[in-house]
Design a protein around this motif. Structure first.
Motif, short mmCIF file in Angstrom:
data_model
loop_
_atom_site.label_atom_id
_atom_site.label_comp_id
_atom_site.label_asym_id
_atom_site.label_seq_id
_atom_site.Cartn_x
_atom_site.Cartn_y
_atom_site.Cartn_z
N ASP A 203 0.82 -1.22 0.00
CA ASP A 203 0.00 0.00 0.00
C ASP A 203 0.85 1.27 0.00
OD1 ASP A 203 0.90 0.27 2.64
OD2 ASP A 203 -0.99 -0.33 3.53
N GLY A 204 2.15 1.11 0.24
CA GLY A 204 3.04 2.26 0.22
C GLY A 204 2.94 3.17 1.43
N ILE A 205 2.16 2.77 2.42
CA ILE A 205 1.92 3.61 3.60
C ILE A 205 2.44 2.97 4.87
CG2 ILE A 205 0.13 4.66 5.05
CD1 ILE A 205 -1.60 4.90 2.55
N HIS A 206 2.21 1.68 5.02
CA HIS A 206 2.52 1.01 6.28
C HIS A 206 3.86 0.27 6.19
CE1 HIS A 206 -1.92 1.43 6.34
NE2 HIS A 206 -1.68 1.76 7.60
N GLY A 211 10.90 -2.07 8.12
CA GLY A 211 10.58 -0.65 8.29
C GLY A 211 10.33 -0.29 9.74
N HIS A 212 9.64 -1.17 10.45
CA HIS A 212 9.37 -0.92 11.87
C HIS A 212 10.64 -0.93 12.71
CE1 HIS A 212 5.00 -0.58 12.66
NE2 HIS A 212 4.88 -1.18 11.49
N LYS A 213 11.63 -1.71 12.29
CA LYS A 213 12.90 -1.70 13.01
C LYS A 213 13.55 -0.32 12.92
CE LYS A 213 13.91 -6.63 12.34
NZ LYS A 213 14.79 -7.61 11.67
N ILE A 214 13.41 0.33 11.77
CA ILE A 214 13.97 1.68 11.61
C ILE A 214 13.16 2.68 12.42
CG2 ILE A 214 14.43 3.52 9.95
CD1 ILE A 214 14.97 1.34 7.87
N VAL A 215 11.83 2.53 12.41
CA VAL A 215 10.98 3.42 13.21
C VAL A 215 11.34 3.28 14.69
CG1 VAL A 215 8.62 3.99 13.89
CG2 VAL A 215 9.11 3.33 11.53
N TYR A 216 11.55 2.05 15.12
CA TYR A 216 11.95 1.82 16.51
C TYR A 216 13.24 2.58 16.85
CZ TYR A 216 14.93 -0.50 19.92
OH TYR A 216 15.83 -0.73 20.93
N LYS A 217 14.21 2.53 15.95
CA LYS A 217 15.47 3.23 16.19
C LYS A 217 15.27 4.74 16.24
CE LYS A 217 18.41 -0.33 14.10
NZ LYS A 217 19.32 -0.68 12.97
N THR A 218 14.27 5.23 15.53
CA THR A 218 13.94 6.66 15.59
C THR A 218 13.29 7.02 16.91
OG1 THR A 218 13.66 6.82 13.17
CG2 THR A 218 12.54 8.49 14.53
#
Length: 227
Positions: A203-206, A211-218
């Protein structure tokens, strides 16, 4: 007569010793009972980190344990910290919807409250003043009930589907709200993830698990500094 007195004295002494022994036994029993009733050393109450958001927080399309909030719990467990993570993400949630369901999550005080809402507002073209107002009301409600809670606002950006002006103004909502309400700001939750097909679902959004691993690092440094 002397023999009778001697026997009587012996009986009285024996009776006294028996009474004393019984009394001491009861005292000992009372002490033991009191000790048994007294609670032992209790573990400190576990503190709560509440992620309050939409499908990004909920971990849409992946196992919730692999979402960035689940990875935060893994990190906390590995450090032996006395915190539990609550995932308050709901797919499709807007700031208005979040405001209406917030009370359900404020029964107990969260030590840290991460607010991740607004993305669906932007994708639907909701009036920017309404989004800003709802974010402020959510923060005010948390502060009003639990002044000691540390609040982190996750900044969001949207594609220019609604026009560049709307997109730019939407992006600016978050730093403005964070400054006005004196809360910690994550500049952009999806930094390094948004727009990358390799890190997002079809979907290009989630985000994907990677990707969540990178969000976690943020997200983690902002949480760590508030523990």
């Amino acid at each position: 007569m002397n023999i009778s007195r001697t026997i009587l004295s012996f009986c009285l002494i024996s009776l006294g010793l028996a009474s004393f022994s019984c009394s001491e036994s009861k005292k000992a029993e009372t002490v033991q009972t009191a000790s048994a009733d007294q609670p032992g050393a209790q573990e400190p109450e576990m503190k709560t980190i509440l992620f309050f958001g939409n499908s990004l927080t909920a971990g849409y399309g992946i196992d919730q344990d692999d979402s960035f909030s689940g990875l935060v719990q893994d990190k906390i467990d590995s450090l032996g910290l006395n915190y539990r993570v609550i995932n308050g993400g709901l797919s499709g949630e807007t700031t208005a919807g979040g405001l209406s369901r917030l009370d359900w999550f404020l029964e107990d005080q969260p030590e840290i409250f991460i607010l991740e809402l607004g993305g669906n507002d932007g994708l639907r073209g909701i009036q920017l003043s309404e989004t800003k107002s709802n974010l402020e009301k959510i923060i005010d409600k948390v502060k009003g009930k639990f002044p000691g809670t540390k609040i982190i606002l996750a900044g969001m950006q949207i594609p220019p589907n609604m026009g560049q002006e709307y997109t730019d103004e939407f992006k600016e909502i978050y730093p403005v709200v964070a400054q006005e309400k004196d809360v910690t700001l994550i500049p952009f939750l999806l930094e390094g993830v948004a727009g990358d097909p390799e890190l997002n679902l079809p979907d290009g959004i989630h985000p994907t698990e990677e990707g969540h691993k990178i969000v976690y690092k943020t997200v983690w440094p902002f949480i760590e500094s508030n523990l």
